[in-house]
Write an enzyme that holds these catalytic residues in place. Structure first.
Site, PDB file in Angstrom:
ATOM      1  N   HIS A  15      68.645  79.341  23.700  1.00 55.35           N
ATOM      2  CA  HIS A  15      69.446  78.144  23.397  1.00 55.35           C
ATOM      3  C   HIS A  15      69.854  77.389  24.673  1.00 55.35           C
ATOM      4  O   HIS A  15      69.839  76.153  24.706  1.00 55.35           O
ATOM      5  CB  HIS A  15      70.685  78.589  22.619  1.00 55.35           C
ATOM      6  CG  HIS A  15      71.552  77.467  22.165  1.00 55.35           C
ATOM      7  ND1 HIS A  15      71.126  76.517  21.273  1.00 55.35           N
ATOM      8  CD2 HIS A  15      72.831  77.125  22.494  1.00 55.35           C
ATOM      9  CE1 HIS A  15      72.099  75.650  21.051  1.00 55.35           C
ATOM     10  NE2 HIS A  15      73.135  75.989  21.785  1.00 55.35           N
ATOM     11  N   ASP A  16      70.223  78.126  25.703  1.00 51.44           N
ATOM     12  CA  ASP A  16      70.688  77.487  26.951  1.00 51.44           C
ATOM     13  C   ASP A  16      69.592  76.738  27.696  1.00 51.44           C
ATOM     14  O   ASP A  16      69.883  76.114  28.731  1.00 51.44           O
ATOM     15  CB  ASP A  16      71.293  78.540  27.892  1.00 51.44           C
ATOM     16  CG  ASP A  16      72.812  78.459  27.918  1.00 51.44           C
ATOM     17  OD1 ASP A  16      73.355  77.590  27.219  1.00 51.44           O
ATOM     18  OD2 ASP A  16      73.428  79.262  28.634  1.00 51.44           O
ATOM     19  N   ASP A  54      64.992  79.564  20.913  1.00 49.51           N
ATOM     20  CA  ASP A  54      66.403  79.451  20.518  1.00 49.51           C
ATOM     21  C   ASP A  54      66.628  80.204  19.214  1.00 49.51           C
ATOM     22  O   ASP A  54      65.998  79.910  18.207  1.00 49.51           O
ATOM     23  CB  ASP A  54      66.723  77.953  20.341  1.00 49.51           C
ATOM     24  CG  ASP A  54      68.194  77.679  20.080  1.00 49.51           C
ATOM     25  OD1 ASP A  54      68.967  78.641  19.889  1.00 49.51           O
ATOM     26  OD2 ASP A  54      68.563  76.491  20.085  1.00 49.51           O
ATOM     27  N   SER A  67      73.157  71.153  21.068  1.00 50.51           N
ATOM     28  CA  SER A  67      74.013  72.119  20.399  1.00 50.51           C
ATOM     29  C   SER A  67      75.135  71.393  19.653  1.00 50.51           C
ATOM     30  O   SER A  67      74.853  70.508  18.839  1.00 50.51           O
ATOM     31  CB  SER A  67      74.554  73.101  21.437  1.00 50.51           C
ATOM     32  OG  SER A  67      75.112  74.207  20.822  1.00 50.51           O
ATOM     33  N   ARG A  96      83.631  84.672  25.228  1.00 56.11           N
ATOM     34  CA  ARG A  96      82.567  84.049  26.012  1.00 56.11           C
ATOM     35  C   ARG A  96      81.352  84.973  26.113  1.00 56.11           C
ATOM     36  O   ARG A  96      80.209  84.542  25.992  1.00 56.11           O
ATOM     37  CB  ARG A  96      83.087  83.713  27.408  1.00 56.11           C
ATOM     38  CG  ARG A  96      82.053  83.129  28.342  1.00 56.11           C
ATOM     39  CD  ARG A  96      81.481  81.849  27.781  1.00 56.11           C
ATOM     40  NE  ARG A  96      80.831  81.038  28.803  1.00 56.11           N
ATOM     41  CZ  ARG A  96      80.311  79.846  28.580  1.00 56.11           C
ATOM     42  NH1 ARG A  96      80.347  79.324  27.381  1.00 56.11           N
ATOM     43  NH2 ARG A  96      79.755  79.163  29.547  1.00 56.11           N
TER      44      ARG A  96
HETATM   45  N1  COA Z   1      75.606  90.707  37.611  1.00 60.39           N
HETATM   46  C1  COA Z   1      76.596  89.830  37.883  1.00 60.39           C
HETATM   47  N2  COA Z   1      76.417  88.501  38.025  1.00 60.39           N
HETATM   48  C2  COA Z   1      75.161  88.034  37.924  1.00 60.39           C
HETATM   49  C3  COA Z   1      74.077  88.881  37.643  1.00 60.39           C
HETATM   50  C4  COA Z   1      74.332  90.271  37.516  1.00 60.39           C
HETATM   51  N3  COA Z   1      73.364  91.143  37.240  1.00 60.39           N
HETATM   52  N4  COA Z   1      72.959  88.130  37.591  1.00 60.39           N
HETATM   53  C5  COA Z   1      73.331  86.835  37.810  1.00 60.39           C
HETATM   54  N5  COA Z   1      74.671  86.788  38.017  1.00 60.39           N
HETATM   55  C6  COA Z   1      75.471  85.617  38.285  1.00 60.39           C
HETATM   56  C7  COA Z   1      74.950  84.846  39.476  1.00 60.39           C
HETATM   57  O1  COA Z   1      75.465  85.376  40.687  1.00 60.39           O
HETATM   58  C8  COA Z   1      75.468  83.450  39.204  1.00 60.39           C
HETATM   59  O2  COA Z   1      76.814  83.383  39.589  1.00 60.39           O
HETATM   60  P1  COA Z   1      77.522  81.947  39.851  1.00 60.39           P
HETATM   61  O3  COA Z   1      77.375  81.124  38.607  1.00 60.39           O
HETATM   62  O4  COA Z   1      78.934  82.290  40.123  1.00 60.39           O
HETATM   63  O5  COA Z   1      76.809  81.329  41.004  1.00 60.39           O
HETATM   64  C9  COA Z   1      75.410  83.363  37.686  1.00 60.39           C
HETATM   65  O6  COA Z   1      75.338  84.711  37.197  1.00 60.39           O
HETATM   66  C10 COA Z   1      74.190  82.601  37.255  1.00 60.39           C
HETATM   67  O7  COA Z   1      74.235  82.436  35.875  1.00 60.39           O
HETATM   68  P2  COA Z   1      72.903  82.196  35.083  1.00 60.39           P
HETATM   69  O8  COA Z   1      73.210  82.258  33.636  1.00 60.39           O
HETATM   70  O9  COA Z   1      71.898  83.151  35.597  1.00 60.39           O
HETATM   71  O10 COA Z   1      72.501  80.734  35.533  1.00 60.39           O
HETATM   72  P3  COA Z   1      71.362  79.846  34.886  1.00 60.39           P
HETATM   73  O11 COA Z   1      70.946  78.882  35.938  1.00 60.39           O
HETATM   74  O12 COA Z   1      70.301  80.677  34.262  1.00 60.39           O
HETATM   75  O13 COA Z   1      72.146  79.077  33.728  1.00 60.39           O
HETATM   76  C11 COA Z   1      74.043  77.921  32.899  1.00 60.39           C
HETATM   77  C12 COA Z   1      73.115  78.143  34.071  1.00 60.39           C
HETATM   78  C13 COA Z   1      75.085  76.918  33.326  1.00 60.39           C
HETATM   79  C14 COA Z   1      73.254  77.374  31.711  1.00 60.39           C
HETATM   80  C15 COA Z   1      74.680  79.231  32.460  1.00 60.39           C
HETATM   81  O14 COA Z   1      75.231  79.885  33.550  1.00 60.39           O
HETATM   82  C16 COA Z   1      75.831  79.031  31.503  1.00 60.39           C
HETATM   83  O15 COA Z   1      76.980  78.823  31.874  1.00 60.39           O
HETATM   84  N6  COA Z   1      75.526  79.112  30.190  1.00 60.39           N
HETATM   85  C17 COA Z   1      76.464  78.831  29.165  1.00 60.39           C
HETATM   86  C18 COA Z   1      76.460  77.368  28.882  1.00 60.39           C
HETATM   87  C19 COA Z   1      77.074  77.078  27.563  1.00 60.39           C
HETATM   88  O16 COA Z   1      78.260  76.993  27.438  1.00 60.39           O
HETATM   89  N7  COA Z   1      76.271  76.957  26.561  1.00 60.39           N
HETATM   90  C20 COA Z   1      76.804  76.737  25.268  1.00 60.39           C
HETATM   91  C21 COA Z   1      75.983  75.779  24.559  1.00 60.39           C
HETATM   92  S1  COA Z   1      76.768  75.531  22.998  1.00 60.39           S
END
Ligand code: COA
Length: 630
Positions: A369-370, A336, A178, A248
């Site tokens: 994308h993620d 993506d 990214s 966000r």
């Molecule tokens: N309601 C509320 N919370 C929920 C939910 C729901 N229906 N479903 C899942 N969650 C919560 C989970 O409890 C978990 O909480 P925690 O992180 O506090 O443990 C969290 O959501 C999980 O997030 P998720 O996106 O499902 O995790 P993932 O493993 O699929 O992805 C990341 C991990 C790090 C990639 C993602 O969380 C993230 O932060 N993405 C953004 C990264 C970024 O900045 N990208 C930019 C690139 S330029």
């Protein structure tokens, strides 16, 4: 002031390390983020916008050990909201590991037994590197709104200063996804002499109008928050948390694919509340984010990302990539939509057009994308395959015995590769269309020192080719070779592929557009065995590896020697040389008797665009003699 690592052989590098005191789950273990004050000239650090920063602090982590020759450093560029904590744990009791822990560590894709890995929080960030929340020496208060507009080039220039101060002169690789991928591009353009390899994941030469739109809305969410206070909210008890959380949430929507959202949340509602699952998920992401990120950093970094435009800066991508010396891997993610695969293809094609060593692969992922953070299985394989083979490092030499082993046990077409090798001049440039796992390219590289590029549609094959150290493009040759200029290759090889392409005439034309000579091999459907089987059973017999009408990927075009000659005549193609490879004793006898079309199992022909009227083929058998076409 930190010590530079010693350059004496076998001396231990003296770079402060984030540490590997405790190893959990086989990763790098317990680590800490280090901080360094960058030595600056009296005028400070001059930014692209013309302003200067009088002081620079950089937060960084390192894993592994720098080799005595300093040739194993891998720099990781983090994305928009990442930080220096790539791998391992800060707290032995907390479950949270670094953001790329699955890729970085002993025996992981970026193997810390061999590589010295460095990542720093980017300029403008809020995780220890100078940014809007840092102290402004001029006022003694946080910069806030006074923090200048930064560019991706500034971010990379700071990384360069960090490495210089740590005594690192070369990078075995620079990797990022990214906005991290934009930093990778900046690295290979701004400091070409420093970078050996580069991996640019899910990125582009600039952001699309749609991407700009999402960022603009995110920024306006922050600026519309009454607690933003023009950016000077530090030290007050009001922070623009509502706006940052909303920014966000907006951003997060773009990180997931539609399929992923549907699969994970659908239209489900929470049991106790009336809101949708997707709603509470985004709310959760927003709330988590405001605990660790600063609104002004979000503004400055998204602005830098949006301003990044190589085409605008250099006039064209080709001009931008002129100085590049690194071997580059461009990785796209199939689902993506923030940086769709065509943005990556654009980068890879431009690098290819200016003659750079570039590979391209498209990873089949559902996450969107993620996926480069959350679904890294295929990415790990591609990164591991592409990284250089370090033989003399601080750890044990990394050898690749399994390649040699598989070559030894599995050489079904060694004879054919040998004939291709005979047809190719030493030191020539070869394009291998439908290159499979790259064995032919390896043969030609070993025997004829060719420089080659493979093209294949299958991601597993593409990763194998990377592993062999060749350049490769993942692509469908039926779609043409538009990215390749006319005549840049000496040879284009189509080995056992003509019969499976949908448009053989088009593919032949394309190969003779980009190369002086074509080398084509195909199974000969006219062999005696097929004729007999068809006559006796009334069914189309199996041809070569594929079986017509019975396999999932049948041969779509069945050629005999006569058909092929006819096709070449119609297309104005000369057959310069032809080898008939017999199968079995009878086949050999028939070929020796000049009955190539009857005896040959496979055909290998060297072709070229006809200069005048079509010439008759000078044929030779597997054991050389003129071939008949009965
Ligand atoms: N309601 C509320 N919370 C929920 C939910 C729901 N229906 N479903 C899942 N969650 C919560 C989970 O409890 C978990 O909480 P925690 O992180 O506090 O443990 C969290 O959501 C999980 O997030 P998720 O996106 O499902 O995790 P993932 O493993 O699929 O992805 C990341 C991990 C790090 C990639 C993602 O969380 C993230 O932060 N993405 C953004 C990264 C970024 O900045 N990208 C930019 C690139 S330029």
């Amino acid at each position: 002031m930190l010590m530079s690592p010693s350059r004496e052989d076998h001396a231990e590098p003296e770079i402060p390390r984030s540490g590997t005191r405790k190893n959990r789950d086989g990763g790098v273990g317990l680590v800490e983020t280090l901080s360094i004050q960058i030595d600056l000239p009296p005028g400070g650090f001059r930014l692209q916008c013309g302003q200067s920063l009088p002081e620079l602090t950089v937060a960084y982590e390192t894993y592994g050990a720098l080799s005595p020759r300093g040739d194993n450093a891998v720099y990781i560029c983090h994305a928009l909201t990442g930080d220096a904590h790539v791998a391992g744990y800060h707290d032995p009791d907390a479950g949270q590991s670094g953001w790329w822990d699955g890729l970085v560590g002993p025996d992981r894709a970026i193997d810390t037994r061999y590589y010295f890995v460095i990542c720093a929080n980017i300029l403008g960030g809020c995780q220890g590197t100078t940014g809007p929340s840092s102290n402004n020496p001029a006022t003694g208060r946080p910069y806030g709104s006074a923090f200048p507009r930064i560019a991706v080039a500034d971010i990379v220039a700071v990384q360069r200063l960090l490495l210089k101060q740590l005594g690192i002169e070369r990078l075995a690789a620079v990797i990022g996804g990214s906005v991290g991928g934009m930093q990778v591009l900046e690295w290979i353009i701004d400091f070409p002499e420093m970078v050996d390899r580069a991996i640019c994941i899910a990125s582009g030469a600039n952001k699309s109008a749609q991407g700009l739109a999402f960022d603009a809305v995110g920024r306006s969410a922050i600026r519309s928050d009454p607690d933003w206070q023009g950016g000077d909210y530090y030290g007050t008890d009001r922070y623009p948390h509502g706006g940052l959380s909303l920014a966000r949430k907006i951003g997060h929507i773009t990180y997931l694919s539609q399929e992923m959202m549907t699969r994970r949340f659908g239209r489900e509602r929470n049991e106790t509340r009336s809101d949708f699952q997707v709603e509470s998920y985004l709310e959760h992401q927003g709330q988590k984010f405001i605990q660790r990120f600063d609104a002004n950093s979000y503004l400055r970094i998204t602005e830098a990302m949006d301003d990044f435009d190589l085409v605008e800066r250099y006039g064209s991508l080709e001009k931008a990539f002129e100085p590049v010396r690194a071997k580059v891997l461009v990785v796209a993610l199939s689902s993506d939509w923030l940086f769709p695969p065509d943005r990556s293809v654009q980068l890879a094609n431009a690098l290819l057009r200016c003659g750079k060593r570039v590979s391209y692969c498209l990873l089949p992922v559902r996450h969107g994308h993620d996926a480069f953070l959350a679904d890294t299985r295929q990415l790990s394989r591609a990164v591991r395959a592409f990284l250089p083979w370090i033989r003399q490092t601080a750890g044990n030499g990394r050898e690749r015995p399994w390649i040699a082993e598989s070559d030894r046990v599995n050489q079904p077409r060694r004879d054919e590769y040998g004939i291709v090798s005979d047809m190719v001049e030493t030191g020539s440039r070869v394009l291998d269309l439908g290159c499979g796992n790259g064995k032919l390219l390896s043969t030609l590289t070993d025997e004829k020192r060719v420089s080659g590029l493979g093209i294949d549609i299958d991601i597993d094959q593409v990763i194998d080719v990377l592993d062999r150290g060749h350049e490769v493009f993942q692509g469908d040759i039926d779609g043409g070779l538009a990215a390749i200029p006319d005549g840049v290759y000496d040879y284009a090889v189509l080995s056992q592929t003509l019969q499976v392409v949908r448009r053989p005439r088009f593919v032949l034309r394309e190969m003779l557009r980009v190369a002086r000579y074509g080398i084509v091999s195909f199974p000969n459907f006219g062999k005696w065995h097929n004729r007999l089987e068809l006559a006796l059973t009334g069914r189309v017999p199996g041809v070569g590896a594929a079986s017509a009408g019975t396999t999932e990927e049948p041969d779509t075009h069945l050629f005999t020697v006569k058909d092929f000659k006819n096709l070449c005549r119609q297309e104005g193609i000369d057959i310069l040389d032809m080898a008939c490879i017999p199968g079995g004793r009878l086949g050999r006898r028939l070929v020796q008797a000049g009955l190539c079309n009857l005896g040959a199992d496979r055909i290998l022909a060297k072709i070229a665009r006809a200069r005048g009227a079509g010439r008759a083929a000078g044929c030779r058998r597997g054991d050389q003699s003129k071939a008949g076409t009965r």
